[in-house]
Design an enzyme around this catalytic site. Structure first.
Site, PDB file in Angstrom:
ATOM      1  N   VAL A  83       4.092   1.275   2.064  1.00 37.28           N
ATOM      2  CA  VAL A  83       4.087   0.272   3.119  1.00 37.28           C
ATOM      3  C   VAL A  83       4.383  -1.090   2.504  1.00 37.28           C
ATOM      4  O   VAL A  83       3.779  -1.475   1.498  1.00 37.28           O
ATOM      5  CB  VAL A  83       2.736   0.243   3.854  1.00 37.28           C
ATOM      6  CG1 VAL A  83       2.765  -0.829   4.953  1.00 37.28           C
ATOM      7  CG2 VAL A  83       2.418   1.609   4.454  1.00 37.28           C
TER       8      VAL A  83
ATOM      9  N   GLY B 145       0.841   5.646   1.335  1.00 41.17           N
ATOM     10  CA  GLY B 145       0.269   6.630   2.236  1.00 41.17           C
ATOM     11  C   GLY B 145       0.858   7.987   1.975  1.00 41.17           C
ATOM     12  O   GLY B 145       1.605   8.192   1.013  1.00 41.17           O
ATOM     13  N   GLY B 146       0.548   8.929   2.863  1.00 41.48           N
ATOM     14  CA  GLY B 146       0.990  10.297   2.662  1.00 41.48           C
ATOM     15  C   GLY B 146       2.489  10.456   2.737  1.00 41.48           C
ATOM     16  O   GLY B 146       3.054  11.361   2.109  1.00 41.48           O
ATOM     17  N   PHE B 147       3.172   9.606   3.503  1.00 36.80           N
ATOM     18  CA  PHE B 147       4.613   9.750   3.662  1.00 36.80           C
ATOM     19  C   PHE B 147       5.418   8.825   2.743  1.00 36.80           C
ATOM     20  O   PHE B 147       6.610   9.017   2.565  1.00 36.80           O
ATOM     21  CB  PHE B 147       5.013   9.455   5.116  1.00 36.80           C
ATOM     22  CG  PHE B 147       4.527  10.486   6.076  1.00 36.80           C
ATOM     23  CD1 PHE B 147       4.964  11.795   5.983  1.00 36.80           C
ATOM     24  CD2 PHE B 147       3.623  10.164   7.065  1.00 36.80           C
ATOM     25  CE1 PHE B 147       4.520  12.757   6.862  1.00 36.80           C
ATOM     26  CE2 PHE B 147       3.170  11.115   7.950  1.00 36.80           C
ATOM     27  CZ  PHE B 147       3.614  12.419   7.850  1.00 36.80           C
ATOM     28  N   GLY B 148       4.779   7.788   2.201  1.00 37.67           N
ATOM     29  CA  GLY B 148       5.535   6.870   1.362  1.00 37.67           C
ATOM     30  C   GLY B 148       4.778   5.582   1.123  1.00 37.67           C
ATOM     31  O   GLY B 148       3.567   5.590   0.929  1.00 37.67           O
TER      32      GLY B 148
ATOM     33  N   ASP C 175      -7.402  11.402  13.323  1.00 40.34           N
ATOM     34  CA  ASP C 175      -7.644  10.879  11.974  1.00 40.34           C
ATOM     35  C   ASP C 175      -8.309   9.509  12.068  1.00 40.34           C
ATOM     36  O   ASP C 175      -7.973   8.578  11.335  1.00 40.34           O
ATOM     37  CB  ASP C 175      -6.328  10.788  11.209  1.00 40.34           C
ATOM     38  CG  ASP C 175      -6.544  10.739   9.695  1.00 40.34           C
ATOM     39  OD1 ASP C 175      -7.638  11.129   9.240  1.00 40.34           O
ATOM     40  OD2 ASP C 175      -5.633  10.321   8.974  1.00 40.34           O
TER      41      ASP C 175
ATOM     42  N   LYS D  51       6.915   0.975   7.026  1.00 40.59           N
ATOM     43  CA  LYS D  51       6.413   2.212   6.422  1.00 40.59           C
ATOM     44  C   LYS D  51       7.626   2.985   5.918  1.00 40.59           C
ATOM     45  O   LYS D  51       8.306   3.681   6.671  1.00 40.59           O
ATOM     46  CB  LYS D  51       5.634   3.024   7.459  1.00 40.59           C
ATOM     47  CG  LYS D  51       4.963   4.272   6.931  1.00 40.59           C
ATOM     48  CD  LYS D  51       4.162   4.928   8.057  1.00 40.59           C
ATOM     49  CE  LYS D  51       3.370   6.118   7.566  1.00 40.59           C
ATOM     50  NZ  LYS D  51       2.587   6.746   8.671  1.00 40.59           N
TER      51      LYS D  51
ATOM     52  N   GLY E 134       0.810  -1.214   0.000  1.00 43.56           N
ATOM     53  CA  GLY E 134       0.000   0.000   0.000  1.00 43.56           C
ATOM     54  C   GLY E 134       0.840   1.258   0.000  1.00 43.56           C
ATOM     55  O   GLY E 134       2.072   1.208   0.069  1.00 43.56           O
TER      56      GLY E 134
END
Length: 446
Positions: free
Chosen positions: A30, A25-28, A143, A45, A23
């Site tokens: 997974v 996400g906002g930072f990179g 969140d 992550k 997957g």
């Protein structure tokens, strides 16, 4: 003990094997990998190049919050990764507990319906336990939503993604989130959070919990076609997800859980119950159904294992349409971005999604016809791009990845690989899109 200051050695590539991208996400990104010495799988992550894990950075704070909040109902952190990742140069990341059954969001999408009642009540209680533990440590989540409640192989829930987590005593929210940046988070925000001067307190999480409860009970996404500017206006005016199709007498304890949900989404933050108060309700209703949990979990796991590929079981979804105010539509009157006429009374409609087998040409046409909407709503751009493999050259991949927002990434993808690759690439993009955003594809008629 601060996570990034402990004396143990970082986890490196020599410690991990069998890497698998699961997957973005906002930072990179997974990844799942097997730790050679520990003998079990972990999640890593990996941060985008330029995102810092140095002391004082936002991600450093996230890792330390997760360490501080580590418990049975919050995702565990094992350490820090440093090293190359699948051909990329030196990267940093957070090594965490691997949750084998995805999230509440993926569970609802895969089932196409709410979970069995015993599992509904257990999920409600486990999330409340995790949130109560966070608040007891003077932490907030900020969140809380279905994709941030992860599930292990027994479908037990743990809270994850502390990207917005703050120490509650000094929490502040100085930048208004835009629709492009929040990607659905705004639907779980309390009415007071749309005020630019708002400083979050713990009742923020109580409100988010109420919308999460509604999603678990109904199996649906709140306000599926509403945009940020619509939610921003209507939520402070009192709009909430509809209750008309929740039969509160259908199962023991549901009335009490719905009552808790309504108290948690009260427009007055001071009237919302704390999570300690929530536990008095969630524990009581969970114990009513505890004996049925094992069968419910087995039932769900059997059903999930019987499904193949990215196919989703399609169901008729009953929607309630309420009367309109003169100048603003009710959020629950929005279907596929259009208003349904109600003439001042409540009516019902069904949206039926057919299980289509589309040709390559039809898939390509879908991608072309829905360019504007897909550019606006798609968040998993890099995960989709990676699934295109060699169809996206290294230079194009680098250009897409370098874009600062999901919308700009999508525009680059359309202008580059999708335009030059023709029907073949567009059809492959459609298949990847259906895997990562099945509800969006269904909503748009794909």
């Amino acid at each position: 003990m601060a996570l990034l200051s402990h004396k143990s050695q970082p986890i490196g590539p020599e410690n991990l094997e069998n890497w698998d991208h699961i997957g973005s996400g906002g930072f990179g990104h997974v990844y799942k990998a097997r730790h050679k010495d520990w003998g079990f799988d972990v999640a890593i992550k990996i941060l985008h190049d330029g995102v810092s894990l140095q002391k004082g950075s936002r991600v450093w704070a996230e890792a330390n919050f997760m360490e501080t909040a580590s418990c049975e109902y919050v995702l565990r952190v094992y350490g820090i990764y440093q090293g190359p990742v699948q051909g990329l140069p030196l990267r940093q990341g957070i090594v965490m507990e691997f949750m084998g059954k995805g999230s509440v969001q993926s569970l609802l999408e895969d089932l196409g319906s709410p979970p069995p009642w015993p599992l509904v009540f257990r999920l409600a209680h486990e999330v409340a336990l995790g949130m109560n533990f966070l608040h007891s440590r003077k932490l907030m989540h900020q969140d809380l939503k279905p994709c941030n409640v992860l599930l292990n192989d027994d479908l037990k829930a743990k809270l994850a993604d502390f990207g917005l987590c703050r120490i509650s005593a000094s929490a502040s929210c100085k930048n208004k989130e835009t629709e492009e940046e929040t990607g659905g988070t705004y639907k779980y925000m309390p009415p007071e959070a749309f005020d630019l001067s708002y400083e979050p307190v713990r009742s923020f999480d109580s409100y988010s919990y109420s919308i999460l409860l509604w999603s678990i009970i109904t199996g649906k996404e709140p306000y599926p076609a509403a945009r940020y500017n619509q939610v921003e206006v209507r939520i402070p005016l009192g709009d909430r997800p509809p209750l008309e199709h929740i039969d509160q007498q259908k199962v023991e304890g549901l009335k009490e859980l719905v009552d808790l949900m309504q108290r948690c989404w009260d427009g007055d933050p001071s009237k919302r119950p704390t999570f300690k108060d929530c536990l008095k309700v969630t524990e009581e209703v969970f114990l009513m159904h505890k004996k049925g949990v094992s069968h419910a979990v087995h039932q769900v796991l059997t059903r999930l294992e019987s499904q193949t590929g990215t196919q989703r079981e399609n169901n008729n979804v009953a929607l309630s349409f309420l009367s309109l105010t003169p100048d603003q539509p009710n959020l629950n009157d929005l279907v596929d971005g259009r208003l349904m006429e109600t003439k001042g009374t409540s009516i019902q409609a069904s949206v039926s999604v057919s299980d289509k087998r589309m040709s390559r040409k039809e898939k390509a046409k879908f991608v072309d016809d829905n360019r504007a909407e897909l550019t606006r709503v798609i968040s998993e751009v890099m995960a989709i791009t990676e699934e295109l493999g060699d169809m996206v050259h290294d230079e194009a991949y680098a250009l897409i990845r370098a874009q600062p927002t999901s919308m700009k990434k999508m525009r680059e993808l359309y202008q580059g690989p999708l335009r030059s690759g023709g029907e073949v690439v567009k059809a492959a993009f459609f298949d990847a899109l259906k895997k990562h955003h099945p509800r969006t594809v269904e909503r748009l008629g794909g």
